[in-house]
Design a protein around this motif. Structure first.
Motif, PDB file in Angstrom:
ATOM      1  N   TYR A  81       0.801  -1.225   0.000  1.00 56.18           N
ATOM      2  CA  TYR A  81       0.000   0.000   0.000  1.00 56.18           C
ATOM      3  C   TYR A  81       0.829   1.269   0.000  1.00 56.18           C
ATOM      4  O   TYR A  81       1.716   1.441   0.837  1.00 56.18           O
ATOM      5  N   ALA A  82       0.494   2.166  -0.917  1.00 56.48           N
ATOM      6  CA  ALA A  82       1.022   3.518  -0.867  1.00 56.48           C
ATOM      7  C   ALA A  82       0.231   4.302   0.182  1.00 56.48           C
ATOM      8  O   ALA A  82       0.783   5.162   0.869  1.00 56.48           O
ATOM      9  N   GLU A  83      -1.052   3.975   0.298  1.00 56.91           N
ATOM     10  CA  GLU A  83      -1.922   4.585   1.306  1.00 56.91           C
ATOM     11  C   GLU A  83      -3.192   3.755   1.428  1.00 56.91           C
ATOM     12  O   GLU A  83      -3.556   3.023   0.511  1.00 56.91           O
ATOM     13  N   TYR A  84      -3.850   3.882   2.583  1.00 61.01           N
ATOM     14  CA  TYR A  84      -5.165   3.271   2.740  1.00 61.01           C
ATOM     15  C   TYR A  84      -5.958   3.968   3.831  1.00 61.01           C
ATOM     16  O   TYR A  84      -5.397   4.704   4.647  1.00 61.01           O
ATOM     17  N   LYS A  85      -7.243   3.731   3.812  1.00 59.86           N
ATOM     18  CA  LYS A  85      -8.171   4.276   4.807  1.00 59.86           C
ATOM     19  C   LYS A  85      -9.231   3.215   5.058  1.00 59.86           C
ATOM     20  O   LYS A  85      -9.759   2.624   4.113  1.00 59.86           O
ATOM     21  N   VAL A  86      -9.552   2.973   6.323  1.00 62.32           N
ATOM     22  CA  VAL A  86     -10.589   2.013   6.697  1.00 62.32           C
ATOM     23  C   VAL A  86     -11.692   2.779   7.417  1.00 62.32           C
ATOM     24  O   VAL A  86     -11.408   3.559   8.330  1.00 62.32           O
ATOM     25  N   GLN A  87     -12.920   2.533   7.003  1.00 63.54           N
ATOM     26  CA  GLN A  87     -14.078   3.130   7.667  1.00 63.54           C
ATOM     27  C   GLN A  87     -15.005   2.003   8.094  1.00 63.54           C
ATOM     28  O   GLN A  87     -15.318   1.122   7.290  1.00 63.54           O
ATOM     29  N   ILE A  88     -15.431   2.025   9.355  1.00 62.94           N
ATOM     30  CA  ILE A  88     -16.350   1.023   9.887  1.00 62.94           C
ATOM     31  C   ILE A  88     -17.691   1.723  10.091  1.00 62.94           C
ATOM     32  O   ILE A  88     -17.761   2.731  10.800  1.00 62.94           O
ATOM     33  N   CYS A  89     -18.728   1.186   9.472  1.00 59.71           N
ATOM     34  CA  CYS A  89     -20.030   1.846   9.442  1.00 59.71           C
ATOM     35  C   CYS A  89     -21.114   0.898   9.954  1.00 59.71           C
ATOM     36  O   CYS A  89     -21.105  -0.289   9.663  1.00 59.71           O
ATOM     37  N   SER A  90     -22.063   1.463  10.657  1.00 55.79           N
ATOM     38  CA  SER A  90     -23.218   0.713  11.122  1.00 55.79           C
ATOM     39  C   SER A  90     -24.381   1.013  10.182  1.00 55.79           C
ATOM     40  O   SER A  90     -24.659   2.184   9.895  1.00 55.79           O
ATOM     41  N   LEU A  91     -25.046  -0.021   9.706  1.00 57.24           N
ATOM     42  CA  LEU A  91     -26.152   0.168   8.767  1.00 57.24           C
ATOM     43  C   LEU A  91     -27.325   0.828   9.475  1.00 57.24           C
ATOM     44  O   LEU A  91     -27.803   0.341  10.496  1.00 57.24           O
ATOM     45  N   ILE A  92     -27.776   1.935   8.947  1.00 54.84           N
ATOM     46  CA  ILE A  92     -28.909   2.663   9.505  1.00 54.84           C
ATOM     47  C   ILE A  92     -30.190   2.317   8.761  1.00 54.84           C
ATOM     48  O   ILE A  92     -31.231   2.096   9.358  1.00 54.84           O
ATOM     49  N   ARG A  93     -30.104   2.246   7.472  1.00 54.27           N
ATOM     50  CA  ARG A  93     -31.275   1.990   6.651  1.00 54.27           C
ATOM     51  C   ARG A  93     -30.820   1.240   5.407  1.00 54.27           C
ATOM     52  O   ARG A  93     -29.699   1.396   4.955  1.00 54.27           O
ATOM     53  N   GLU A  94     -31.718   0.451   4.854  1.00 52.70           N
ATOM     54  CA  GLU A  94     -31.399  -0.295   3.634  1.00 52.70           C
ATOM     55  C   GLU A  94     -32.622  -0.338   2.746  1.00 52.70           C
ATOM     56  O   GLU A  94     -33.749  -0.448   3.224  1.00 52.70           O
ATOM     57  N   GLY A  95     -32.421  -0.244   1.470  1.00 52.28           N
ATOM     58  CA  GLY A  95     -33.496  -0.385   0.496  1.00 52.28           C
ATOM     59  C   GLY A  95     -32.952  -1.108  -0.720  1.00 52.28           C
ATOM     60  O   GLY A  95     -31.741  -1.197  -0.916  1.00 52.28           O
ATOM     61  N   SER A  96     -33.827  -1.640  -1.520  1.00 51.75           N
ATOM     62  CA  SER A  96     -33.376  -2.314  -2.726  1.00 51.75           C
ATOM     63  C   SER A  96     -34.482  -2.294  -3.783  1.00 51.75           C
ATOM     64  O   SER A  96     -35.641  -2.032  -3.477  1.00 51.75           O
ATOM     65  N   PHE A  97     -34.112  -2.576  -5.001  1.00 48.75           N
ATOM     66  CA  PHE A  97     -35.048  -2.632  -6.110  1.00 48.75           C
ATOM     67  C   PHE A  97     -34.500  -3.621  -7.116  1.00 48.75           C
ATOM     68  O   PHE A  97     -33.300  -3.677  -7.366  1.00 48.75           O
ATOM     69  N   THR A  98     -35.381  -4.427  -7.681  1.00 46.35           N
ATOM     70  CA  THR A  98     -35.027  -5.322  -8.773  1.00 46.35           C
ATOM     71  C   THR A  98     -36.106  -5.210  -9.833  1.00 46.35           C
ATOM     72  O   THR A  98     -37.288  -5.434  -9.553  1.00 46.35           O
ATOM     73  N   ASP A  99     -35.710  -4.851 -11.028  1.00 46.25           N
ATOM     74  CA  ASP A  99     -36.631  -4.768 -12.153  1.00 46.25           C
ATOM     75  C   ASP A  99     -36.979  -6.193 -12.575  1.00 46.25           C
ATOM     76  O   ASP A  99     -36.101  -6.949 -12.982  1.00 46.25           O
ATOM     77  N   GLU A 100     -38.217  -6.579 -12.440  1.00 43.86           N
ATOM     78  CA  GLU A 100     -38.635  -7.946 -12.724  1.00 43.86           C
ATOM     79  C   GLU A 100     -38.328  -8.359 -14.155  1.00 43.86           C
ATOM     80  O   GLU A 100     -38.014  -9.510 -14.428  1.00 43.86           O
ATOM     81  N   ALA A 101     -38.395  -7.429 -15.082  1.00 42.11           N
ATOM     82  CA  ALA A 101     -38.108  -7.743 -16.483  1.00 42.11           C
ATOM     83  C   ALA A 101     -36.633  -8.052 -16.715  1.00 42.11           C
ATOM     84  O   ALA A 101     -36.281  -8.772 -17.641  1.00 42.11           O
ATOM     85  N   SER A 102     -35.786  -7.536 -15.854  1.00 39.54           N
ATOM     86  CA  SER A 102     -34.346  -7.741 -15.982  1.00 39.54           C
ATOM     87  C   SER A 102     -33.849  -8.945 -15.185  1.00 39.54           C
ATOM     88  O   SER A 102     -32.743  -9.396 -15.375  1.00 39.54           O
ATOM     89  N   ALA A 103     -34.671  -9.406 -14.247  1.00 35.86           N
ATOM     90  CA  ALA A 103     -34.246 -10.496 -13.359  1.00 35.86           C
ATOM     91  C   ALA A 103     -34.195 -11.837 -14.054  1.00 35.86           C
ATOM     92  O   ALA A 103     -34.753 -12.105 -15.034  1.00 35.86           O
TER      93      ALA A 103
END
Length: 103
Positions: A81-103
């Motif tokens: 690594y020349a450089e790096y950054k680590v971020q630890i995050c807690s999930l607050i909200r989640e959403g998703s979408f799947t186009d049925e025609a594409s699935a």
């Protein structure tokens, strides 16, 4: 869910060695109880981003303390690594979408 975001830039000329190490570390990560998934991305400017999902903070702690992972982190700082950054995050909200025609 806990999400770890690992952003990094590699030193020049080590891509093949890094790829081998990253594959080995990913295999170890999958063994950690509470591991959900991970994906890595390479931006046009050379930045790499890996997003890792864990069921809990405890699962992430187990991964952070895994001796194989600790050794890989040490090697990464020394060789990859020349450089790096680590971020630890807690999930607050989640959403998703799947186009049925594409699935």
């Amino acid at each position: 869910m806990i999400v770890a975001v690992f952003r990094n830039r590699l030193k020049e000329g080590i891509e093949a060695a890094y790829k081998n190490e990253a594959q080995a570390v990913a295999a170890v990560a999958r063994e950690v109880p509470g591991y959900i998934a991970h994906k890595s991305f390479l931006a046009e400017d050379g930045e790499r981003v890996t997003i890792v999902e864990y069921e809990s903070e405890e699962a992430l702690r187990v991964w952070a303390r895994d001796q194989r992972h600790v050794a890989a982190k040490r090697r990464g700082r020394k060789e990859f690594y020349a450089e790096y950054k680590v971020q630890i995050c807690s999930l607050i909200r989640e959403g998703s979408f799947t186009d049925e025609a594409s699935a």
